[in-house]
Design an enzyme around this catalytic site. Structure first.
Site: not given
Length: 394
Positions: A132-135, A137, A238, A242, A365-366
């Site tokens: 769970g990283l992305t939020e 906003n 990060f 990767n 992932e970017g």
């Protein structure tokens, strides 16, 4: 007529163990995934019933060592990712989220007790993890995350929200990244903890045979030893990203190759003007262009794999594969669809499904833009985006 493009004898660059992994995973995908994937995609069903089989194949935490993990090479993992995505991006995403994100976070940043508790069962497929990283906003700029963990006696209390989190609704443990008074930290949150809620996102036009969720964290109380002790700042997540991006650089080639193979087989059988469309110059031009892009993408991925196995892989090199190979795969899938004509929109054929999935893959992932800026900064020495924040420094 050859089906798998190998214009440059790519097989000759692999050793016996690498070819064996590829053959074994390809057979699994041919037998267990391809016959059912159109139905799963149509019904938006992730085949969780295949998880024990993926574990038995040694694909969960495949490139990690110890704690019951297979300890295979980076190239072997990449080849497995390529074969899985030839079935569907959702299947490779499961292996990526489980191994390259959740298990990798624990393996890289966890305590010995955390590793012993989670990694063996996750490698066996008995426990599933999410990352769970992305939020809602906070996507490309994770430093702006608002999920916060505060100390309360010997415990941590988490509040916030995460979005587009793969596997969250079927996960047993969530790796949650949150701001603290000391910067960004990582936490292991059992998903049955009160206040943790995961809700699958629907409907979707892409990655339908996969699970992505919203996570709500409402006064989620966890003990002090739930913190990942070696995870400090954004460099920690990060490093896991990767690992996942590396797998994507390989995986998307599988989607491209399956699209090409489908178009080539169709062109050899589809008759127009009393001859197969494979005999037409324009069709052959399309097939050649697709085969060339697949060959180039394989060579890029293999070079990265050799560098990774030698311990010399740099982050900007991962961006090369993630950006270039994903772009190429989308172009191949779209071009393959044109060879199928009107039949290309039928679920009977894979290219349009692959193309739709790859629109998600190029974002997570970017995004293309972020990897372009990573490479731009490497080439010029001038970051064109905020690359180091106070949270990262800490």
């Amino acid at each position: 007529m050859s089906t798998v493009p190998d214009l440059l004898d790519f097989d000759g660059l692999l050793d016996d163990a690498e070819r064996e992994v590829r053959t074994r995973v390809r057979a699994f995908v041919d037998e267990r995934v391809k016959p059912s994937i159109a139905d799963w995609y149509d019904r938006a069903h992730f085949p969780v019933e295949l998880v024990p089989e993926l574990a038995a194949l040694g694909l969960l935490g495949m490139h990690l060592s110890g704690y019951g993990c297979p300890g295979r090479s980076a190239v072997e993992y990449g080849l497995a990712a390529m074969e899985l995505e030839a079935g569907d991006s959702g299947l490779r995403t499961f292996v990526s989220v489980q191994g390259s994100l959740a298990m990798s976070a624990i393996h890289k940043h966890g305590s010995e007790e955390q590793k012993q508790r989670w990694l063996p069962s996750m490698a066996r497929g008995e426990a599933i993890g999410c990352f769970g990283l992305t939020e809602p906003n906070s996507g490309s700029d994770p430093a702006s995350m608002t999920t916060f963990a505060r100390r309360d006696g010997d415990d941590w209390v988490l509040n916030g929200a995460k979005r587009w989190i793969g596997l969250a609704s079927i996960a047993d443990v969530a790796v949650i990244w949150a701001q603290t008074d000391e910067g960004v930290r990582g936490f292991l949150v059992p998903t049955d903890t009160p206040g943790f809620t995961a809700t699958p996102i629907a409907p979707k036009m892409s990655m339908r045979a996969s699970i992505q969720c919203d996570i709500a964290l409402s006064d989620v109380r966890i003990p002090a030893d739930a913190q990942l002790p070696e995870a400090r700042g954004l460099r920690a997540p990060f490093s896991c990203l990767n690992e996942a991006r590396y797998g994507i650089g390989w995986g998307v080639i599988g989607a491209a190759r399956d699209s090409y193979e489908t178009a080539l087989a169709y062109a050899g059988q589809r008759m127009q003007f009393n001859q197969p469309i494979a005999s037409f110059q324009l069709t052959q031009s399309k097939l050649v262009d697709m085969a060339l892009e697949i060959e180039k993408a394989q060579l890029v991925a293999l070079r990265l794999g050799r560098l990774k196995d030698a311990g010399r892989l740099a982050p900007h090199q991962i961006s090369v594969a993630k950006l270039s190979n994903t772009r190429a795969a989308i172009a191949v899938a779209r071009e393959a669809r044109t060879i199928l004509g009107g039949n290309g929109v039928s679920a009977e054929y894979s290219p349009m499904r692959h193309a739709a999935n790859l629109e998600s893959v190029r974002t997570y992932e970017g995004t293309d833009e972020i990897h372009t800026l990573v490479l731009g900064a490497h080439l010029t020495g001038i970051p064109a985006f905020r690359s180091v924040t106070e949270g990262e420094k800490r």
